[in-house]
Write an enzyme that holds these catalytic residues in place. Structure first.
Site, PDB file in Angstrom:
ATOM      1  N   GLY A  45       0.840  -1.186   0.000  1.00  0.00           N
ATOM      2  CA  GLY A  45       0.000   0.000   0.000  1.00  0.00           C
ATOM      3  C   GLY A  45       0.878   1.240   0.000  1.00  0.00           C
ATOM      4  N   GLN A  50       2.795   9.880   1.442  1.00  0.00           N
ATOM      5  CA  GLN A  50       4.114   9.232   1.392  1.00  0.00           C
ATOM      6  C   GLN A  50       4.903   9.625   0.142  1.00  0.00           C
ATOM      7  OE1 GLN A  50       2.416   5.101   2.308  1.00  0.00           O
ATOM      8  NE2 GLN A  50       4.455   5.041   3.202  1.00  0.00           N
ATOM      9  N   CYS A  93       6.567  -0.083   7.032  1.00  0.00           N
ATOM     10  CA  CYS A  93       6.096   1.079   6.289  1.00  0.00           C
ATOM     11  C   CYS A  93       7.196   1.525   5.333  1.00  0.00           C
ATOM     12  CB  CYS A  93       5.753   2.201   7.264  1.00  0.00           C
ATOM     13  SG  CYS A  93       5.140   3.688   6.460  1.00  0.00           S
ATOM     14  N   LEU A  94       6.811   1.824   4.087  1.00  0.00           N
ATOM     15  CA  LEU A  94       7.815   2.235   3.098  1.00  0.00           C
ATOM     16  C   LEU A  94       8.465   3.568   3.474  1.00  0.00           C
ATOM     17  CD1 LEU A  94       6.114   1.227  -0.283  1.00  0.00           C
ATOM     18  CD2 LEU A  94       7.726  -0.068   1.129  1.00  0.00           C
ATOM     19  N   HIS A 135      -3.951   0.931   7.919  1.00  0.00           N
ATOM     20  CA  HIS A 135      -2.596   1.520   7.927  1.00  0.00           C
ATOM     21  C   HIS A 135      -2.546   2.727   6.983  1.00  0.00           C
ATOM     22  CE1 HIS A 135       1.990   1.050   7.909  1.00  0.00           C
ATOM     23  NE2 HIS A 135       1.772   1.851   6.881  1.00  0.00           N
ATOM     24  N   GLU A 136      -3.116   2.562   5.773  1.00  0.00           N
ATOM     25  CA  GLU A 136      -3.029   3.638   4.772  1.00  0.00           C
ATOM     26  C   GLU A 136      -3.944   4.813   5.127  1.00  0.00           C
ATOM     27  OE1 GLU A 136      -0.602   3.502   2.818  1.00  0.00           O
ATOM     28  OE2 GLU A 136      -0.172   1.383   3.162  1.00  0.00           O
ATOM     29  N   HIS A 139      -2.270   6.967   7.524  1.00  0.00           N
ATOM     30  CA  HIS A 139      -1.331   7.897   6.871  1.00  0.00           C
ATOM     31  C   HIS A 139      -2.035   9.189   6.481  1.00  0.00           C
ATOM     32  CE1 HIS A 139       2.590   6.077   6.330  1.00  0.00           C
ATOM     33  NE2 HIS A 139       2.079   4.946   5.880  1.00  0.00           N
TER      34      HIS A 139
HETATM   35 ZN    ZN Z   1       3.023   3.154   5.786  1.00  0.00          ZN
END
Ligand code: ZN
Length: 195
Positions: A45, A50, A93-94, A135-136, A139
């Protein structure tokens, strides 16, 4: 516009996203690039903030497999409600690469929102996709999974987070990254156009 994944503690990751008013050709290009970046970094995701954009949207593919196009989802203006059941599992997380920790989330949620074609994607979701959506969506509200850890886990990753904070500081000092004010002004300008 060439997008890059920003890392903790970049201020855009703390910026609450505003709903999008319209989807245009440029936004479609942005979303295509977000999928590319997500696959390139082996994620499941990726939220707009991000990639340093203040839009309430994220992309996901619970298998993270670019060949599994049928699992790709674009979530525009997502709203979560009716969470039930709890499950704890490891997340990463990226924007905080290399750090993983257990996070407790609802097992079942209701999601409301739109896809890229303006279709209503409201429905009930459970299992891993429900975790990804939570999670997204976090963000988009400026929340990171590291905010949801218990005290013991938070202590365990504190040194690793400090490394990210130091790296960010030094990039600010060399001018490799813009100042918090410059970031805020740019986000405001982008919001004026689309939210
Ligand atoms: Zn993340």
């Amino acid at each position: 516009m060439s997008l890059q994944i920003i890392q903790y503690p970049h201020p855009t990751l703390r910026h609450p996203s505003k709903p999008l008013r319209r989807v245009d050709a440029e936004l479609r290009k942005i979303i295509a690039q977000m999928f590319e970046l997500m696959y390139e970094h082996e994620g499941v995701g990726l939220a707009a903030n991000q990639v340093d954009l203040p839009y309430r949207l994220f992309v996901a593919n619970p298998e993270g497999d670019p060949a599994a196009k049928e699992l790709e989802g674009v979530f525009i203006n997502p709203v979560i409600s009716g969470g039930r059941g709890l499950d704890t599992d490891e997340e990463g997380c990226l924007s905080i690469p290399g750090i993983r920790a257990p996070v407790t989330r609802n097992t079942t949620i209701k999601i409301q929102g739109y896809d890229l074609n303006g279709n209503d994607i409201s429905g009930e979701v459970n299992g891993f996709l429900a975790r990804v959506i939570q999670h997204e969506t976090d963000h988009l509200d400026g929340t990171l999974f590291i905010d949801r850890l218990g005290p013991a886990q938070a202590t365990e990753i504190r040194d690793a987070l400090e490394e990210f904070e130091l790296a960010y500081q030094s990039k600010l000092e060399t001018g490799e990254l813009p100042s918090a004010d410059q970031v805020a002004n740019r986000l405001k300008e982008l919001e004026r156009l689309r939210t």
